[in-house]
Write an enzyme that holds these catalytic residues in place. Sequence first.
Site, PDB file in Angstrom:
ATOM      1  N   GLY A  13       0.771  -1.249   0.000  1.00  0.00           N
ATOM      2  CA  GLY A  13       0.000   0.000   0.000  1.00  0.00           C
ATOM      3  C   GLY A  13       0.796   1.289   0.000  1.00  0.00           C
ATOM      4  O   GLY A  13       0.290   2.322   0.455  1.00  0.00           O
ATOM      5  N   SER A  14       2.011   1.279  -0.556  1.00  0.00           N
ATOM      6  CA  SER A  14       2.762   2.540  -0.570  1.00  0.00           C
ATOM      7  C   SER A  14       2.120   3.547  -1.529  1.00  0.00           C
ATOM      8  O   SER A  14       2.155   4.759  -1.287  1.00  0.00           O
ATOM      9  CB  SER A  14       4.240   2.311  -0.918  1.00  0.00           C
ATOM     10  N   ASN A  15       1.510   3.057  -2.600  1.00  0.00           N
ATOM     11  CA  ASN A  15       0.805   3.978  -3.506  1.00  0.00           C
ATOM     12  C   ASN A  15      -0.472   4.520  -2.865  1.00  0.00           C
ATOM     13  O   ASN A  15      -0.825   5.680  -3.072  1.00  0.00           O
ATOM     14  CB  ASN A  15       0.513   3.310  -4.849  1.00  0.00           C
ATOM     15  N   LYS A  67     -15.650 -14.771 -10.183  1.00  0.00           N
ATOM     16  CA  LYS A  67     -15.272 -13.359 -10.285  1.00  0.00           C
ATOM     17  C   LYS A  67     -16.481 -12.440 -10.312  1.00  0.00           C
ATOM     18  O   LYS A  67     -16.516 -11.403  -9.661  1.00  0.00           O
ATOM     19  CB  LYS A  67     -14.446 -13.180 -11.561  1.00  0.00           C
ATOM     20  N   ARG A  93      -5.551  -8.246  -9.146  1.00  0.00           N
ATOM     21  CA  ARG A  93      -6.555  -8.966  -9.918  1.00  0.00           C
ATOM     22  C   ARG A  93      -6.940  -8.200 -11.168  1.00  0.00           C
ATOM     23  O   ARG A  93      -6.922  -6.973 -11.161  1.00  0.00           O
ATOM     24  CB  ARG A  93      -7.844  -9.124  -9.100  1.00  0.00           C
ATOM     25  N   LEU A  94      -7.299  -8.947 -12.205  1.00  0.00           N
ATOM     26  CA  LEU A  94      -7.836  -8.304 -13.394  1.00  0.00           C
ATOM     27  C   LEU A  94      -9.272  -7.913 -13.098  1.00  0.00           C
ATOM     28  O   LEU A  94     -10.031  -8.702 -12.545  1.00  0.00           O
ATOM     29  CB  LEU A  94      -7.809  -9.282 -14.568  1.00  0.00           C
ATOM     30  N   ASN A 109      -5.217   2.802 -12.899  1.00  0.00           N
ATOM     31  CA  ASN A 109      -4.207   1.858 -12.395  1.00  0.00           C
ATOM     32  C   ASN A 109      -2.809   2.466 -12.498  1.00  0.00           C
ATOM     33  O   ASN A 109      -2.541   3.285 -13.374  1.00  0.00           O
ATOM     34  CB  ASN A 109      -4.258   0.577 -13.240  1.00  0.00           C
ATOM     35  N   HIS A 111       1.108   1.266 -13.058  1.00  0.00           N
ATOM     36  CA  HIS A 111       1.888   0.107 -13.507  1.00  0.00           C
ATOM     37  C   HIS A 111       3.377   0.465 -13.523  1.00  0.00           C
ATOM     38  O   HIS A 111       3.746   1.509 -14.062  1.00  0.00           O
ATOM     39  CB  HIS A 111       1.434  -0.323 -14.904  1.00  0.00           C
TER      40      HIS A 111
HETATM   41  C1  GRF Z   1       3.530  -0.986  -7.450  1.00  0.00           C
HETATM   42  O1  GRF Z   1       4.802  -1.181  -8.007  1.00  0.00           O
HETATM   43  C2  GRF Z   1       2.499  -0.749  -8.526  1.00  0.00           C
HETATM   44  O2  GRF Z   1       3.008  -0.088  -9.627  1.00  0.00           O
HETATM   45  C3  GRF Z   1       2.113  -2.148  -8.898  1.00  0.00           C
HETATM   46  O3  GRF Z   1       2.122  -2.877  -7.700  1.00  0.00           O
HETATM   47  C4  GRF Z   1       3.012  -2.249  -6.772  1.00  0.00           C
HETATM   48  C5  GRF Z   1       2.206  -1.944  -5.546  1.00  0.00           C
HETATM   49  O4  GRF Z   1       2.981  -1.394  -4.517  1.00  0.00           O
HETATM   50  N1  GRF Z   1       0.832  -2.152  -9.581  1.00  0.00           N
HETATM   51  P1  GRF Z   1       2.276  -0.736  -3.280  1.00  0.00           P
HETATM   52  O5  GRF Z   1       1.329  -1.801  -2.687  1.00  0.00           O
HETATM   53  O6  GRF Z   1       1.507   0.456  -3.736  1.00  0.00           O
HETATM   54  O7  GRF Z   1       3.374  -0.397  -2.320  1.00  0.00           O
END
Ligand code: GRF
Length: 202
Positions: A13-15, A67, A93-94, A109, A111
């Site tokens: 969950g860093s994002n 799903k 998950r897709l 999203n 990526h």
């Molecule tokens: C990140 O590298 C993101 O780009 C990818 O999964 C990773 C998730 O990291 N989709 P975090 O859980 O947000 O730390």
Amino acid sequence: MTTNIAVLVSGRGSNLQSIIDNIENGYIKDAKISVVISDVGDAYALERARNHGITDVFIDPSDYSGKQEYEKELMEVLKDNDVGLVLLAGYMRLVGKDLIAAYRNSIINIHPALLPSFKGLHAQQQAFEYGVKVSGCTVHFVDEGMDTGPIIIQKCVPVLDTDTADDLAARILEQEHKIFPEAVKLFVEGKLKVEGRIVVHT
Ligand code: GRF
């Protein structure tokens, strides 16, 4: 008007944290994370949500026959929270067609590669092993494909001769934490227009 955001997560969950921080520090205005939803019960992201007083929900996919049923429950949670923007922040998950149809051009999203190269899992490792000299990250709208939706923002980073795959991943992650909030800000401010697969910043 406040945009209610749902963040879907599966892991550290860093994002998610970067979005929380940028709402709290006022960079992203008129938005609120209404709910954080995880498909993994012990995802650290859920703890991050709780630490900030954000509602956290674990939906166990194994409780559902497939799903479609699982996502039906997910969509109930989105509806209950009056969600206008769904963020996939390390959600493994897709997304199915019903959810995409319900939130067309409202699911974003992040990526960790320069799409359309290195789609799917372990993108940083894929790029590293391929021997690219630059890599980066991409924020994009989600469509029916895997990592194929219209691109909102990309950021490059160099690949250094001395790098390990982990070094590269860390350099990319630093940029993820910048462009994801930037894209959310643009969305919330109504500054993203999707024309076919081109996203225009208005
Ligand atoms: C990140 O590298 C993101 O780009 C990818 O999964 C990773 C998730 O990291 N989709 P975090 O859980 O947000 O730390």
